[in-house]
Design a protein around this motif. Structure first.
Motif, PDB file in Angstrom:
ATOM      1  N   ARG A 144      50.228  45.535 -18.017  1.00  0.00           N
ATOM      2  CA  ARG A 144      49.667  46.465 -17.030  1.00  0.00           C
ATOM      3  C   ARG A 144      49.735  47.906 -17.549  1.00  0.00           C
ATOM      4  N   ASP A 145      50.860  48.277 -18.169  1.00  0.00           N
ATOM      5  CA  ASP A 145      50.973  49.634 -18.716  1.00  0.00           C
ATOM      6  C   ASP A 145      49.936  49.865 -19.815  1.00  0.00           C
ATOM      7  N   ASP A 146      49.708  48.844 -20.655  1.00  0.00           N
ATOM      8  CA  ASP A 146      48.688  48.955 -21.699  1.00  0.00           C
ATOM      9  C   ASP A 146      47.315  49.216 -21.074  1.00  0.00           C
ATOM     10  N   PHE A 166      37.461  41.404  -9.833  1.00  0.00           N
ATOM     11  CA  PHE A 166      36.775  41.868 -11.036  1.00  0.00           C
ATOM     12  C   PHE A 166      37.537  41.407 -12.271  1.00  0.00           C
ATOM     13  N   VAL A 167      38.835  41.435 -12.198  1.00  0.00           N
ATOM     14  CA  VAL A 167      39.677  40.944 -13.283  1.00  0.00           C
ATOM     15  C   VAL A 167      40.686  39.985 -12.686  1.00  0.00           C
ATOM     16  N   ARG A 168      41.023  38.965 -13.466  1.00  0.00           N
ATOM     17  CA  ARG A 168      41.995  37.963 -13.034  1.00  0.00           C
ATOM     18  C   ARG A 168      43.036  37.820 -14.141  1.00  0.00           C
ATOM     19  N   PRO A 169      44.092  38.635 -14.094  1.00  0.00           N
ATOM     20  CA  PRO A 169      45.083  38.588 -15.169  1.00  0.00           C
ATOM     21  C   PRO A 169      45.799  37.255 -15.221  1.00  0.00           C
ATOM     22  N   LEU A 170      46.232  36.913 -16.424  1.00  0.00           N
ATOM     23  CA  LEU A 170      47.057  35.723 -16.620  1.00  0.00           C
ATOM     24  C   LEU A 170      48.489  36.076 -16.236  1.00  0.00           C
ATOM     25  N   MET A 171      49.043  35.324 -15.311  1.00  0.00           N
ATOM     26  CA  MET A 171      50.403  35.603 -14.866  1.00  0.00           C
ATOM     27  C   MET A 171      51.393  34.780 -15.699  1.00  0.00           C
ATOM     28  N   TYR A 178      46.401  40.928 -19.500  1.00  0.00           N
ATOM     29  CA  TYR A 178      44.959  41.083 -19.472  1.00  0.00           C
ATOM     30  C   TYR A 178      44.395  40.893 -20.875  1.00  0.00           C
ATOM     31  N   ASP A 179      43.102  40.545 -20.946  1.00  0.00           N
ATOM     32  CA  ASP A 179      42.465  40.417 -22.252  1.00  0.00           C
ATOM     33  C   ASP A 179      41.469  41.560 -22.452  1.00  0.00           C
ATOM     34  N   GLU A 180      40.746  41.508 -23.594  1.00  0.00           N
ATOM     35  CA  GLU A 180      39.838  42.595 -23.952  1.00  0.00           C
ATOM     36  C   GLU A 180      38.701  42.750 -22.947  1.00  0.00           C
TER      37      GLU A 180
END
Length: 277
Positions: A144-146, A166-171, A178-180
């Motif tokens: 998240r900081d990145d 809009f985005v679905r981060p991998l938990m 997150y990816d690119e």
């Protein structure tokens, strides 16, 4: 011949045309982070060699064009055995979001990526630019900081984009990664928001993309079904690989054509607005 040196003000003047937002404070900050190391005069003033200016230009380009966190830029610079600079032959690929730079084979980014690919055991993947197949490299994971550092959005806006799917981060446990593609979406959404477009209005872009995907899916699946037929018919691996390549290339082509048509349509429907401007 004695080496020429630049004062920090002269460095600012050299870089300001390409990086109008750069400031003396920014240069000092990068020095405090250990990314540059200018020499000092006897009076304590900074003096920069040409190679140090080039190194600084590389760092600013990585931030501006690739939106990389300083930690990643530092790793790339430290992994380079020569000077780690962007070469004239390092081109910008207009097909990539925001004109992300595609490094030449001598660029540290390219070599590090190649080393990672060579060391990983993964499934082969399609290379849309060359039409060839390579080895699947592990997607970049951003914390998240990145994401916040790379995109410049607020924590609140990132949370809103996640809530709107809009985005679905991998938990991983309680930590989101997150990816690119997530990074590109968040950055572009942030750019639109900076022009006064409310986050809720961004839903129009997501819904439009989903409708396009619905149009493309049966076309791509029709090609993919041939791969299933090849497997059932005991076709050789070369035939099934070629079919998979065809499906992925079709998807890439459809996405590009969709983007071009959408741009042309927008230009058409905004003609009146352009004429009034």
């Amino acid at each position: 011949m004695p080496e020429n040196f630049y004062s920090i003000g002269e460095v600012l003047a050299v870089l300001s045309e390409e990086f109008p937002d750069v400031t003396i404070s920014k240069i000092r900050f990068l020095e405090s982070q250990g990314l540059i190391n200018p020499e000092r005069t006897s009076a304590g003033y900074r003096k920069f060699t040409k190679s140090e200016v080039d190194r600084l230009r590389f760092i600013l380009r990585e931030q501006k064009d690739n939106f990389l966190p300083l930690r990643v830029i530092r790793d790339r610079l430290e992994g380079e055995t020569s000077d780690g600079l962007l070469r004239p032959e390092d081109v910008t690929d207009p097909s990539m979001p925001r004109g992300i730079r595609v490094p030449s084979t001598g660029h540290p980014t390219h070599r590090l990526a190649s080393q990672r690919v060579g060391s990983e055991q993964g499934a082969p993947v399609h290379d849309g630019s060359s039409g060839k197949r390579g080895t699947r490299k592990r997607p970049e994971r951003l914390t998240r900081d990145d994401m916040l550092e790379a995109t410049g959005v607020t924590s609140e806006m990132l949370a809103t984009l996640e809530k709107m799917k809009f985005v679905r981060p991998l938990m991983v446990g309680s930590e989101p990664y997150y990816d690119e593609t997530d990074r590109d979406i968040v950055h572009l959404a942030g750019r639109l928001a900076s022009f006064g477009i409310d986050s809720r209005l961004l839903m129009a872009w997501r819904l439009s993309a989903e409708r396009e995907a619905d149009v493309f899916e049966p076309l791509v699946r029709a090609v993919m079904s041939r791969r299933g037929a090849d497997i059932a018919g005991n076709a050789g691996p070369r035939a099934t690989t070629s079919t998979q390549d065809d499906a992925l290339k079709l998807l890439d082509d459809l996405i590009v054509l969709g983007e071009e048509l959408r741009t042309a349509l927008l230009r058409n429907v905004t003609k009146g607005l352009r004429n009034e401007a």
